[in-house]
Design a protein around this motif. Structure first.
Motif, PDB file in Angstrom:
ATOM      1  N   LEU A  16      -7.181 -22.719   2.963  1.00  0.00           N
ATOM      2  CA  LEU A  16      -8.431 -21.963   3.010  1.00  0.00           C
ATOM      3  C   LEU A  16      -8.427 -20.978   4.175  1.00  0.00           C
ATOM      4  O   LEU A  16      -8.851 -19.823   4.027  1.00  0.00           O
ATOM      5  CB  LEU A  16      -9.616 -22.919   3.127  1.00  0.00           C
ATOM      6  CG  LEU A  16     -10.994 -22.274   3.317  1.00  0.00           C
ATOM      7  CD1 LEU A  16     -11.331 -21.334   2.161  1.00  0.00           C
ATOM      8  CD2 LEU A  16     -12.066 -23.342   3.483  1.00  0.00           C
ATOM      9  N   VAL A  17      -7.943 -21.407   5.326  1.00  0.00           N
ATOM     10  CA  VAL A  17      -7.858 -20.522   6.490  1.00  0.00           C
ATOM     11  C   VAL A  17      -6.988 -19.316   6.163  1.00  0.00           C
ATOM     12  O   VAL A  17      -7.345 -18.160   6.461  1.00  0.00           O
ATOM     13  CB  VAL A  17      -7.289 -21.284   7.705  1.00  0.00           C
ATOM     14  CG1 VAL A  17      -6.939 -20.311   8.836  1.00  0.00           C
ATOM     15  CG2 VAL A  17      -8.287 -22.322   8.194  1.00  0.00           C
ATOM     16  N   ARG A  18      -5.850 -19.561   5.533  1.00  0.00           N
ATOM     17  CA  ARG A  18      -4.947 -18.451   5.179  1.00  0.00           C
ATOM     18  C   ARG A  18      -5.634 -17.472   4.224  1.00  0.00           C
ATOM     19  O   ARG A  18      -5.508 -16.251   4.376  1.00  0.00           O
ATOM     20  CB  ARG A  18      -3.653 -19.002   4.567  1.00  0.00           C
ATOM     21  CG  ARG A  18      -2.696 -19.631   5.583  1.00  0.00           C
ATOM     22  CD  ARG A  18      -1.357 -19.978   4.959  1.00  0.00           C
ATOM     23  NE  ARG A  18      -1.436 -21.167   4.132  1.00  0.00           N
ATOM     24  CZ  ARG A  18      -1.197 -22.407   4.573  1.00  0.00           C
ATOM     25  NH1 ARG A  18      -0.882 -22.614   5.833  1.00  0.00           N
ATOM     26  NH2 ARG A  18      -1.272 -23.438   3.760  1.00  0.00           N
ATOM     27  N   GLN A  19      -6.333 -18.004   3.243  1.00  0.00           N
ATOM     28  CA  GLN A  19      -6.974 -17.116   2.277  1.00  0.00           C
ATOM     29  C   GLN A  19      -8.123 -16.334   2.900  1.00  0.00           C
ATOM     30  O   GLN A  19      -8.278 -15.135   2.649  1.00  0.00           O
ATOM     31  CB  GLN A  19      -7.441 -17.916   1.063  1.00  0.00           C
ATOM     32  CG  GLN A  19      -6.300 -18.484   0.224  1.00  0.00           C
ATOM     33  CD  GLN A  19      -6.737 -18.929  -1.161  1.00  0.00           C
ATOM     34  OE1 GLN A  19      -7.742 -18.475  -1.679  1.00  0.00           O
ATOM     35  NE2 GLN A  19      -5.952 -19.802  -1.786  1.00  0.00           N
ATOM     36  N   VAL A  28     -12.413 -19.642  12.379  1.00  0.00           N
ATOM     37  CA  VAL A  28     -12.193 -20.689  13.372  1.00  0.00           C
ATOM     38  C   VAL A  28     -11.808 -21.948  12.605  1.00  0.00           C
ATOM     39  O   VAL A  28     -12.541 -22.373  11.702  1.00  0.00           O
ATOM     40  CB  VAL A  28     -13.454 -20.962  14.208  1.00  0.00           C
ATOM     41  CG1 VAL A  28     -13.189 -22.088  15.216  1.00  0.00           C
ATOM     42  CG2 VAL A  28     -13.916 -19.704  14.924  1.00  0.00           C
ATOM     43  N   VAL A  29     -10.644 -22.522  12.920  1.00  0.00           N
ATOM     44  CA  VAL A  29     -10.225 -23.754  12.261  1.00  0.00           C
ATOM     45  C   VAL A  29     -10.299 -24.875  13.286  1.00  0.00           C
ATOM     46  O   VAL A  29      -9.762 -24.768  14.391  1.00  0.00           O
ATOM     47  CB  VAL A  29      -8.814 -23.633  11.646  1.00  0.00           C
ATOM     48  CG1 VAL A  29      -7.776 -23.185  12.661  1.00  0.00           C
ATOM     49  CG2 VAL A  29      -8.402 -24.950  11.000  1.00  0.00           C
ATOM     50  N   SER A  33      -6.491 -32.078  16.844  1.00  0.00           N
ATOM     51  CA  SER A  33      -5.349 -31.638  17.647  1.00  0.00           C
ATOM     52  C   SER A  33      -5.366 -30.158  17.968  1.00  0.00           C
ATOM     53  O   SER A  33      -4.541 -29.686  18.760  1.00  0.00           O
ATOM     54  CB  SER A  33      -4.045 -31.976  16.907  1.00  0.00           C
ATOM     55  OG  SER A  33      -3.982 -31.256  15.681  1.00  0.00           O
ATOM     56  N   GLY A  34      -6.264 -29.420  17.334  1.00  0.00           N
ATOM     57  CA  GLY A  34      -6.258 -27.980  17.519  1.00  0.00           C
ATOM     58  C   GLY A  34      -5.177 -27.289  16.724  1.00  0.00           C
ATOM     59  O   GLY A  34      -4.762 -26.176  17.055  1.00  0.00           O
ATOM     60  N   SER A  35      -4.719 -27.931  15.660  1.00  0.00           N
ATOM     61  CA  SER A  35      -3.669 -27.364  14.818  1.00  0.00           C
ATOM     62  C   SER A  35      -4.270 -26.434  13.773  1.00  0.00           C
ATOM     63  O   SER A  35      -5.486 -26.278  13.682  1.00  0.00           O
ATOM     64  CB  SER A  35      -2.870 -28.474  14.134  1.00  0.00           C
ATOM     65  OG  SER A  35      -3.721 -29.239  13.291  1.00  0.00           O
ATOM     66  N   GLY A  36      -3.392 -25.838  12.964  1.00  0.00           N
ATOM     67  CA  GLY A  36      -3.828 -24.936  11.914  1.00  0.00           C
ATOM     68  C   GLY A  36      -2.962 -23.704  11.887  1.00  0.00           C
ATOM     69  O   GLY A  36      -2.129 -23.487  12.776  1.00  0.00           O
ATOM     70  N   PRO A  37      -3.113 -22.872  10.869  1.00  0.00           N
ATOM     71  CA  PRO A  37      -2.289 -21.665  10.758  1.00  0.00           C
ATOM     72  C   PRO A  37      -2.457 -20.745  11.970  1.00  0.00           C
ATOM     73  O   PRO A  37      -3.568 -20.507  12.437  1.00  0.00           O
ATOM     74  CB  PRO A  37      -2.813 -21.002   9.474  1.00  0.00           C
ATOM     75  CG  PRO A  37      -3.422 -22.120   8.692  1.00  0.00           C
ATOM     76  CD  PRO A  37      -4.012 -23.042   9.708  1.00  0.00           C
ATOM     77  N   PRO A  40      -3.258 -13.760  12.703  1.00  0.00           N
ATOM     78  CA  PRO A  40      -4.205 -12.811  13.291  1.00  0.00           C
ATOM     79  C   PRO A  40      -5.618 -13.069  12.773  1.00  0.00           C
ATOM     80  O   PRO A  40      -5.815 -13.315  11.580  1.00  0.00           O
ATOM     81  CB  PRO A  40      -3.686 -11.449  12.816  1.00  0.00           C
ATOM     82  CG  PRO A  40      -2.234 -11.669  12.536  1.00  0.00           C
ATOM     83  CD  PRO A  40      -2.136 -13.073  12.022  1.00  0.00           C
ATOM     84  N   GLY A  41      -6.576 -13.059  13.669  1.00  0.00           N
ATOM     85  CA  GLY A  41      -7.961 -13.281  13.268  1.00  0.00           C
ATOM     86  C   GLY A  41      -8.354 -14.731  13.160  1.00  0.00           C
ATOM     87  O   GLY A  41      -9.496 -15.046  12.814  1.00  0.00           O
ATOM     88  N   VAL A  42      -7.416 -15.648  13.464  1.00  0.00           N
ATOM     89  CA  VAL A  42      -7.685 -17.085  13.364  1.00  0.00           C
ATOM     90  C   VAL A  42      -7.677 -17.706  14.758  1.00  0.00           C
ATOM     91  O   VAL A  42      -6.729 -17.535  15.527  1.00  0.00           O
ATOM     92  CB  VAL A  42      -6.633 -17.792  12.477  1.00  0.00           C
ATOM     93  CG1 VAL A  42      -6.839 -19.307  12.488  1.00  0.00           C
ATOM     94  CG2 VAL A  42      -6.710 -17.270  11.043  1.00  0.00           C
ATOM     95  N   ARG A  43      -8.734 -18.422  15.068  1.00  0.00           N
ATOM     96  CA  ARG A  43      -8.821 -19.173  16.323  1.00  0.00           C
ATOM     97  C   ARG A  43      -8.707 -20.643  16.003  1.00  0.00           C
ATOM     98  O   ARG A  43      -9.435 -21.161  15.145  1.00  0.00           O
ATOM     99  CB  ARG A  43     -10.145 -18.889  17.026  1.00  0.00           C
ATOM    100  CG  ARG A  43     -10.398 -19.766  18.254  1.00  0.00           C
ATOM    101  CD  ARG A  43     -11.828 -19.593  18.746  1.00  0.00           C
ATOM    102  NE  ARG A  43     -12.173 -20.577  19.762  1.00  0.00           N
ATOM    103  CZ  ARG A  43     -13.410 -20.873  20.145  1.00  0.00           C
ATOM    104  NH1 ARG A  43     -14.438 -20.213  19.596  1.00  0.00           N
ATOM    105  NH2 ARG A  43     -13.638 -21.796  21.062  1.00  0.00           N
ATOM    106  N   ARG A  44      -7.826 -21.336  16.680  1.00  0.00           N
ATOM    107  CA  ARG A  44      -7.659 -22.768  16.491  1.00  0.00           C
ATOM    108  C   ARG A  44      -8.398 -23.507  17.608  1.00  0.00           C
ATOM    109  O   ARG A  44      -8.221 -23.189  18.780  1.00  0.00           O
ATOM    110  CB  ARG A  44      -6.185 -23.136  16.474  1.00  0.00           C
ATOM    111  CG  ARG A  44      -5.450 -22.557  15.275  1.00  0.00           C
ATOM    112  CD  ARG A  44      -3.982 -22.891  15.281  1.00  0.00           C
ATOM    113  NE  ARG A  44      -3.269 -22.225  16.357  1.00  0.00           N
ATOM    114  CZ  ARG A  44      -1.966 -22.354  16.589  1.00  0.00           C
ATOM    115  NH1 ARG A  44      -1.233 -23.131  15.804  1.00  0.00           N
ATOM    116  NH2 ARG A  44      -1.394 -21.718  17.579  1.00  0.00           N
TER     117      ARG A  44
END
Length: 314
Positions: A16-19, A28-29, A33-37, A40-44
């Motif tokens: 979902l984050v990628r899309q 913001v994901v 653990s603060g993981s995720g893709p 650009p434009g994504v804050r973990r």
């Protein structure tokens, strides 16, 4: 473009984050653990989904909050209530719209294709937890405190689906290696399988389209295939010999479940494979003008992902 907060960085949350990021949204994901893709434009962000204060702080200014959390199945009765309360509270406090990822456990064992207007008749304590989550969110919606929706799919498969998928690590690697496959019940019953990219696409649509709010929807899902038919089609697409397909006797799974909590929960979902288990997603498809990924395309992508994973591990 808007701000979207996705809680959960597992197989669905990450997709979902990628899309959403691919559509140009700020994302913001949130995970423990603060993981995720890393895009650009994504804050973990690292936070406990049950920490309402932390989640509220991360959700401020967001258009939509997505619940893609996936606690271990055997811990639903203890883990879900505080998480669900935290997410609902964060949505109410911040004014963010709220999208929940649900499942089909909320219905009674089906006697025909499942539609969204079926009564909610959970067959287990864990399914009752999911019903309460939805009813509480829907009550808040009807009271005007939030806007919410829930999208429900059948068993997930596809890239990223591992140990919690019937078509995951106990299926694809064995099929590619020519090893026998064993199912938890009748391998010849028609069954709906929901492709993970279609799950994420439905969540993204639900969180950005005014028509979604105030009801549940079924995720676009391809026509049903039995466990054996999936094995046959995937073998053909992968260019490998069709493996033997069988099933474990119920007593064996129950015995193993005494030592393995996850296996011990299979008895609660075995009914889903003992009779036709078919999802009708026509309401979502007709309303939003989308169709599920064709089975051949989805299975081919799944094979490719597993082969890339094996090559990287080697």
């Amino acid at each position: 473009m808007g701000k979207h907060v996705v809680v959960g960085a597992g197989q669905v949350g990450s997709e979902l984050v990628r899309q959403l990021a691919g559509l140009g949204h700020e994302v913001v994901v949130v995970s423990r653990s603060g993981s995720g893709p890393d895009l650009p434009g994504v804050r973990r962000a690292a936070a406990d989904a049950a920490d309402q204060a932390a989640l509220t702080a991360l959700t401020r200014g967001a258009d939509t909050l997505y619940n893609c959390v996936n606690p271990p199945y055997h811990r639903w009765p203890t883990d879900w209530p505080p998480i669900a309360g935290s997410l609902l509270g964060a949505a109410e406090t911040t004014g963010a719209d709220y999208v929940m990822l649900g499942n089909l456990y909320v219905y009674a064992p089906p006697t025909g294709p499942m539609t969204e207007d079926l009564p909610l008749r959970p067959e287990s304590v864990k399914a009752q937890v999911r019903v309460r989550m939805w009813e509480q969110a829907l009550a808040a919606h009807r009271a005007g405190r939030i806007r919410c929706t829930e999208v429900r799919g059948s068993d997930f498969f596809g890239p990223g689906a591992l140990d919690q998928s019937h078509l995951g690590e106990r299926f694809v690697p064995r099929l590619l290696a020519g090893k026998a496959l064993k199912h938890i019940a009748d391998p010849d019953q028609p069954h709906s399988w929901t492709y993970i990219p279609d799950v994420a696409a439905a969540l993204a649509i639900a969180g950005t389209d005014e028509r979604s709010w105030g009801r549940a929807w079924h995720i676009p899902t391809a026509p049903p295939m039995s466990y054996r038919q999936v094995a046959e089609r995937m073998s053909e697409l992968a260019g490998v010999a069709m493996p033997k397909v069988g099933s474990y006797p119920a007593w064996m799974i129950d015995a193993l479940g005494l030592a393995n909590p996850m296996l011990g929960e299979i008895k609660h979902i075995r009914y889903q494979f003992a009779r036709p288990f078919v999802l009708d997603s026509s309401a979502f498809q007709n309303t939003f003008g989308v169709a599920p990924t064709p089975a051949g395309e989805a299975l081919s992508a799944t094979v490719a992902w597993w082969r890339e994973r094996a090559a990287a591990a080697a």
